[in-house]
Design a protein around this motif. Structure first.
Motif, mmCIF file in Angstrom:
data_model
loop_
_atom_site.group_PDB
_atom_site.id
_atom_site.type_symbol
_atom_site.label_atom_id
_atom_site.label_comp_id
_atom_site.label_asym_id
_atom_site.label_seq_id
_atom_site.Cartn_x
_atom_site.Cartn_y
_atom_site.Cartn_z
ATOM 1 N N VAL A 22 0.994 -1.133 0.471
ATOM 2 C CA VAL A 22 0.239 0.406 -0.021
ATOM 3 C C VAL A 22 1.122 1.190 -0.084
ATOM 4 N N LEU A 23 0.799 1.988 -0.806
ATOM 5 C CA LEU A 23 1.206 3.193 -1.335
ATOM 6 C C LEU A 23 0.306 4.092 -0.283
ATOM 7 N N GLU A 24 0.554 5.365 0.482
ATOM 8 C CA GLU A 24 -0.056 6.840 0.667
ATOM 9 C C GLU A 24 0.822 8.107 -0.281
ATOM 10 N N PHE A 25 -0.329 8.494 0.082
ATOM 11 C CA PHE A 25 0.076 9.976 -0.921
ATOM 12 C C PHE A 25 -0.369 11.547 0.079
ATOM 13 N N ASP A 26 0.565 12.543 0.534
ATOM 14 C CA ASP A 26 -0.154 13.387 0.908
ATOM 15 C C ASP A 26 -1.483 14.100 0.639
ATOM 16 N N ALA A 27 -1.166 13.593 -0.545
ATOM 17 C CA ALA A 27 -1.802 15.179 -1.833
ATOM 18 C C ALA A 27 -3.128 14.118 -1.917
ATOM 19 N N GLY A 28 -3.410 13.140 -1.830
ATOM 20 C CA GLY A 28 -4.615 11.786 -2.017
ATOM 21 C C GLY A 28 -4.742 12.361 -3.138
ATOM 22 N N THR A 29 -5.617 10.389 -3.637
ATOM 23 C CA THR A 29 -5.476 10.085 -4.713
ATOM 24 C C THR A 29 -7.297 10.157 -5.356
ATOM 25 N N GLU A 30 -8.409 10.461 -4.996
ATOM 26 C CA GLU A 30 -9.677 10.123 -4.479
ATOM 27 C C GLU A 30 -10.398 10.411 -5.726
ATOM 28 N N THR A 31 -9.050 10.818 -7.209
ATOM 29 C CA THR A 31 -9.789 10.789 -8.603
ATOM 30 C C THR A 31 -8.634 9.783 -8.867
ATOM 31 N N ARG A 102 -25.147 4.048 1.114
ATOM 32 C CA ARG A 102 -25.285 3.029 1.246
ATOM 33 C C ARG A 102 -23.922 2.237 0.308
ATOM 34 N N ILE A 103 -23.217 2.521 -0.203
ATOM 35 C CA ILE A 103 -22.045 2.205 -0.764
ATOM 36 C C ILE A 103 -21.104 1.836 0.755
ATOM 37 N N ARG A 104 -20.745 2.823 1.214
ATOM 38 C CA ARG A 104 -20.165 2.517 3.006
ATOM 39 C C ARG A 104 -20.809 1.778 3.867
ATOM 40 N N GLU A 105 -22.232 0.949 3.733
ATOM 41 C CA GLU A 105 -22.655 -0.243 4.646
ATOM 42 C C GLU A 105 -22.768 -0.664 3.849
ATOM 43 N N ALA A 106 -23.116 -1.364 2.604
ATOM 44 C CA ALA A 106 -22.706 -2.504 2.078
ATOM 45 C C ALA A 106 -21.524 -3.035 1.339
ATOM 46 N N VAL A 107 -20.431 -2.642 0.978
ATOM 47 C CA VAL A 107 -18.974 -2.525 0.853
ATOM 48 C C VAL A 107 -18.018 -2.535 1.979
ATOM 49 N N GLY A 108 -18.181 -1.548 3.086
ATOM 50 C CA GLY A 108 -17.192 -1.811 4.182
ATOM 51 C C GLY A 108 -16.884 -0.278 3.973
ATOM 52 N N TRP A 109 -16.569 0.492 2.773
ATOM 53 C CA TRP A 109 -15.542 1.839 1.906
ATOM 54 C C TRP A 109 -16.369 2.688 1.718
ATOM 55 N N SER A 110 -15.451 3.716 2.313
ATOM 56 C CA SER A 110 -16.256 5.027 1.599
ATOM 57 C C SER A 110 -15.905 5.334 0.295
ATOM 58 N N ILE A 111 -16.725 6.166 -0.464
ATOM 59 C CA ILE A 111 -16.496 6.976 -1.832
ATOM 60 C C ILE A 111 -14.959 7.313 -1.901
ATOM 61 N N GLY A 112 -13.734 7.500 -3.025
ATOM 62 C CA GLY A 112 -13.040 7.810 -2.864
ATOM 63 C C GLY A 112 -11.712 6.997 -2.756
ATOM 64 N N GLY A 113 -11.857 6.137 -1.509
ATOM 65 C CA GLY A 113 -11.341 5.243 -1.496
ATOM 66 C C GLY A 113 -11.299 3.313 -1.652
ATOM 67 N N VAL A 114 -12.430 3.515 -2.080
ATOM 68 C CA VAL A 114 -13.376 2.301 -2.387
ATOM 69 C C VAL A 114 -12.496 0.745 -3.257
ATOM 70 N N PRO A 115 -11.836 0.220 -2.487
ATOM 71 C CA PRO A 115 -11.109 -0.847 -2.707
ATOM 72 C C PRO A 115 -11.638 -1.824 -4.381
ATOM 73 N N PRO A 116 -10.729 -2.624 -5.024
ATOM 74 C CA PRO A 116 -11.553 -2.914 -6.048
ATOM 75 C C PRO A 116 -11.869 -4.745 -5.269
#
Length: 168
Positions: A22-31, A102-116
């Motif tokens: 896992v690579l993390e970036f200060d600038a963000g990767t939500e798009t 609903r995404i957060r509830e069903a898959v457990g992750w929030s948009i912008g960070g939903v993994p495949p």
């Protein structure tokens, strides 16, 4: 490492027996564009996970009248998901973007960070063939600032995804 990114990496190890870097970036990767800039790759090499809601149509030979069904699409960051094609592929009357709560509830992750991978619920999944043109693709790793690198064929296999072009 952010606790959600660490949780994603632990789930991948526990569920699939893979150690993902896992690579993390200060600038963000939500798009997809932001992730590509951070990683230094083509936007097309970003594996974006989009959760769509299906309504109407048929399920296992019966008319679907209950709550909308959810599906996941792993698409190239350079492509736009064609919701009409998604509906047609899954035999639904309509496909729409799913509400973030609903995404957060069903898959457990929030948009912008939903993994495949590593969702709370198993969703039927499709995989954009554009991603197979790359040796390595990058998917979200549970937060809007974390990604992981993976071979696209391995990603499709782990996600139990059907490769089909459902993009515009």
């Amino acid at each position: 490492m952010h606790e959600r990114a660490a949780e994603f990496a632990a789930r991948a190890r526990d569920r699939y027996g893979v150690d993902l870097d896992v690579l993390e970036f200060d600038a963000g990767t939500e798009t997809a564009a932001a992730a590509a800039d951070a990683v230094g790759c083509d936007t097309a090499a970003i594996a974006s996970t989009i959760v769509a809601s299906l309504s109407g149509g048929r399920v296992d030979g019966a008319t679907a009248t209950d709550e909308d069904r959810l599906v996941a699409a792993i698409t190239s960051g350079a492509n736009r998901l064609d919701l009409d094609a998604v509906a047609a592929h899954f035999g639904a009357a309509e496909a729409t973007m799913t509400d973030p709560a609903r995404i957060r509830e069903a898959v457990g992750w929030s948009i912008g960070g939903v993994p495949p991978l590593c969702h709370d619920a198993a969703l039927p999944t499709v995989f954009d063939p554009t991603l197979a043109e790359y040796d390595t693709v990058y998917g979200a790793a549970g937060t809007p600032s974390a990604v992981f690198a993976i071979d696209p064929e391995e990603l499709a296999a782990l996600a139990e995804a059907t490769t089909v072009d459902l993009t515009e």
